[in-house]
Design a protein around this motif. Sequence first.
Motif, PDB file in Angstrom:
ATOM      1  N   ARG A 178       0.818  -1.219   0.000  1.00  0.00           N
ATOM      2  CA  ARG A 178       0.000   0.000   0.000  1.00  0.00           C
ATOM      3  C   ARG A 178       0.852   1.270   0.000  1.00  0.00           C
ATOM      4  N   ASP A 179       2.134   1.147   0.375  1.00  0.00           N
ATOM      5  CA  ASP A 179       3.012   2.311   0.338  1.00  0.00           C
ATOM      6  C   ASP A 179       3.637   2.531  -1.036  1.00  0.00           C
ATOM      7  N   PHE A 180       3.428   1.579  -1.960  1.00  0.00           N
ATOM      8  CA  PHE A 180       3.896   1.746  -3.338  1.00  0.00           C
ATOM      9  C   PHE A 180       2.783   2.436  -4.119  1.00  0.00           C
ATOM     10  N   LEU A 181       2.895   3.733  -4.237  1.00  0.00           N
ATOM     11  CA  LEU A 181       1.796   4.527  -4.799  1.00  0.00           C
ATOM     12  C   LEU A 181       1.590   4.280  -6.290  1.00  0.00           C
ATOM     13  N   ASN A 182       2.648   3.899  -6.979  1.00  0.00           N
ATOM     14  CA  ASN A 182       2.529   3.609  -8.412  1.00  0.00           C
ATOM     15  C   ASN A 182       2.004   2.188  -8.585  1.00  0.00           C
ATOM     16  N   LYS A 183       0.727   2.048  -8.941  1.00  0.00           N
ATOM     17  CA  LYS A 183       0.092   0.731  -9.032  1.00  0.00           C
ATOM     18  C   LYS A 183       0.326   0.042 -10.382  1.00  0.00           C
ATOM     19  N   ASN A 184       1.012   0.716 -11.310  1.00  0.00           N
ATOM     20  CA  ASN A 184       1.219   0.136 -12.637  1.00  0.00           C
ATOM     21  C   ASN A 184       2.121  -1.094 -12.600  1.00  0.00           C
ATOM     22  N   LEU A 185       3.001  -1.151 -11.615  1.00  0.00           N
ATOM     23  CA  LEU A 185       3.943  -2.274 -11.535  1.00  0.00           C
ATOM     24  C   LEU A 185       3.624  -3.178 -10.334  1.00  0.00           C
ATOM     25  N   LYS A 186       2.340  -3.339 -10.050  1.00  0.00           N
ATOM     26  CA  LYS A 186       1.931  -4.095  -8.859  1.00  0.00           C
ATOM     27  C   LYS A 186       2.551  -5.486  -8.812  1.00  0.00           C
ATOM     28  N   GLU A 187       2.502  -6.220  -9.903  1.00  0.00           N
ATOM     29  CA  GLU A 187       3.035  -7.589  -9.913  1.00  0.00           C
ATOM     30  C   GLU A 187       4.543  -7.607  -9.658  1.00  0.00           C
ATOM     31  N   THR A 188       5.226  -6.617 -10.244  1.00  0.00           N
ATOM     32  CA  THR A 188       6.674  -6.537 -10.027  1.00  0.00           C
ATOM     33  C   THR A 188       6.979  -6.200  -8.569  1.00  0.00           C
ATOM     34  N   TYR A 189       6.197  -5.257  -8.016  1.00  0.00           N
ATOM     35  CA  TYR A 189       6.384  -4.892  -6.616  1.00  0.00           C
ATOM     36  C   TYR A 189       6.134  -6.083  -5.694  1.00  0.00           C
ATOM     37  N   LEU A 190       5.100  -6.868  -6.000  1.00  0.00           N
ATOM     38  CA  LEU A 190       4.803  -8.054  -5.178  1.00  0.00           C
ATOM     39  C   LEU A 190       5.951  -9.057  -5.228  1.00  0.00           C
ATOM     40  N   LYS A 191       6.556  -9.169  -6.401  1.00  0.00           N
ATOM     41  CA  LYS A 191       7.704 -10.060  -6.538  1.00  0.00           C
ATOM     42  C   LYS A 191       8.869  -9.568  -5.676  1.00  0.00           C
ATOM     43  N   ILE A 192       9.103  -8.244  -5.698  1.00  0.00           N
ATOM     44  CA  ILE A 192      10.179  -7.659  -4.893  1.00  0.00           C
ATOM     45  C   ILE A 192       9.879  -7.833  -3.405  1.00  0.00           C
ATOM     46  N   ILE A 193       8.625  -7.574  -3.013  1.00  0.00           N
ATOM     47  CA  ILE A 193       8.228  -7.704  -1.606  1.00  0.00           C
ATOM     48  C   ILE A 193       8.411  -9.142  -1.135  1.00  0.00           C
TER      49      ILE A 193
END
Length: 485
Positions: free
Chosen positions: A254-269
Motif C-alpha cells: 500500500r506504500d507503493f503509490l505507483n500501481k502500474n507495476l503491482k506484480e513486479t512490486y509483489l515479486k520484490i516484496i
Amino acid sequence: MEKIYNVVAKNLGLKISQVTNTMQLLDEGATVPFISRYRKEVTENLDEIEIGKILETVTYLRNLEKRKEEVIRLIEEQGKLTEEIQKSIEAAEKLQEVEDIYFPYRKKRKTKADIAKERGLEPLADEMMKLPSMEKVMEKAHEFITEEVPAAEDAVEGAMLIIAQNISETPVYREQIREIMLKSGILVTKETKKAKELDVKKVYGDYYEYREPVSKMPPHRILAVNRGEKEDILSVSVTLDEMSRSRVETLILRDFLNKNLKETYLKIIGDSLDRLILPSIEREVRNILTDKAELEAIAVFKENLKNLLMQAPLKEKSVLALDPGYRTGCKVAVIDKNGFYREKDVFFLVEEMHSPKQLADAEKRIVDYVKKYEIDIIVIGNGTASRETESFVADVIKKNHLSAKYLIANEAGASIYSASKIAAEEFPDLDVTVRGAISIGRRVQDPLAELVKIDPKSIGVGMYQHDVNQGRLDESLDSVITYVV
C-alpha cells in the motif's frame, strides 16, 4: 537523569521526589529490603515491590539513553547522521525502536544490493517506483548498461535487489511485521537427522512434529524447545500462515503509490520477506519469546526459593540424619538440638541388597542412637534408596515403640555443599559423605541458616535454571536471599 525520573514517576504513578530519593539510596548501595524497611521516611512509605519497579524502570531507561548515544555516534561516524534520524532516535521509547532505526547502518557483510548500488543502479531503483510499465523500465535500464552490468535485465535485477533491501531496512515495516509474527506466528519444531542418535529415550518425542501459535506457548514449552534445539535434536522455526503472509504483503504494497507495476512490486516484496525480513524478524521473535520465558522461569524460581528459605525451623530438636544409598550404604550423622555434629555412622538397611545380619545391626544402631541422644526426628534424604530407607525406619519406629518421628527432606544441593570450601572449613576432619548427611539434617532444624551456604541454583526449586540468562538469574536469586535474610 531528571528527565528519566519524571518519566518513571509518571509511568508508575509516583511523586518525582519518591523516585529521586529512592534512586539516590540505591545508587549509594542500599538494598531494596533495607530501603523498604528502614528508609520509609525518605521514600514516603514505598514498599519493596514499588522500589523494585523503580529500580527496574530506571535501569531500563538508563540503558536506553546509553544505547541512543552509542547509536547516534556510530551513525555519525559513518557520515550518515541526519537531523531527522537523530530526532527519531531521541524520540524512541523502546530499545527495539532504536535497534530498528540502527538496523540499516549496522556493519554487515556486503550484500548483492550493496554491489548493485556500487554499480550505480540506485537511480534506476528510484525510477522503478515511478515508471508506468515494465517496458518503460527496460528502456530506462539500457542507460545503465556498463562493463559490470552487461544487459538491461541485469540492471533491472540489481534495482529490484536494492528496493528489496530498502524494504527490509524500513523501521516501520519491521515493527509491524514483528507484531504480526508475535500475534499470528506459528512455532514449528521437527526432529533433526541426529535426533534418533542423540535422543534415545525420546525425551523430546512430543516435539518431533509439533506446531503451536506463538502467542499461546507457555514459558516451559519455549524453554524445552530451546534446549532441544541447543542439543541438536530439534529444528525450530517461526512461520506465518497464508492469511498473515498476505496481510504483511498488503501492508507493504500500500506504500507503493505507483500501481502500474503491482506484480513486479509483489515479486520484490516476496523476495524481501523470504530472503531478508522474515529470517531476521524470526530471530528477534525467538529472542522475545525466550526473554519472556526466562523472566517467568526466574520468577517461579524466586518464589520457590523464598518459600523454601522461609520454612519454619524445628528449633531444639535432636536429629538423626540419614543420607540413603544402596552400594555404599546409608550415611548417618547425629546432630544435637543446638545443631552441633555429634557422631557419624553407616547403615546397610536395604532388604533387597543387604544381609539379614546387616539389617538387624542397622535396626539396633538406630534404636541405640535414638535412646542415647534422645532423638526427636529422623531425617531421611529424598535421593537414591529413599523409599527403602523410609520403609525400614518406619518399621523400626513401630516395632520398637520409639517416640521419634521421621520425615523426608529434600537433599538437593547437599552434595554441592559437602564438597564446598564452607563445608571444609566447618568440618575439616569429616568425609564429604558425612558432611552431606549433616546438611540434610540441619536444613530441617534451621532451613535458612543451612541453605544460604549453597548456590541457589543447586537447591532444585527452579525450572530450566541452567538454560536461562545466568547473570539475570544470579541477580534475582541474590535479591531473594537478601530479602529473606
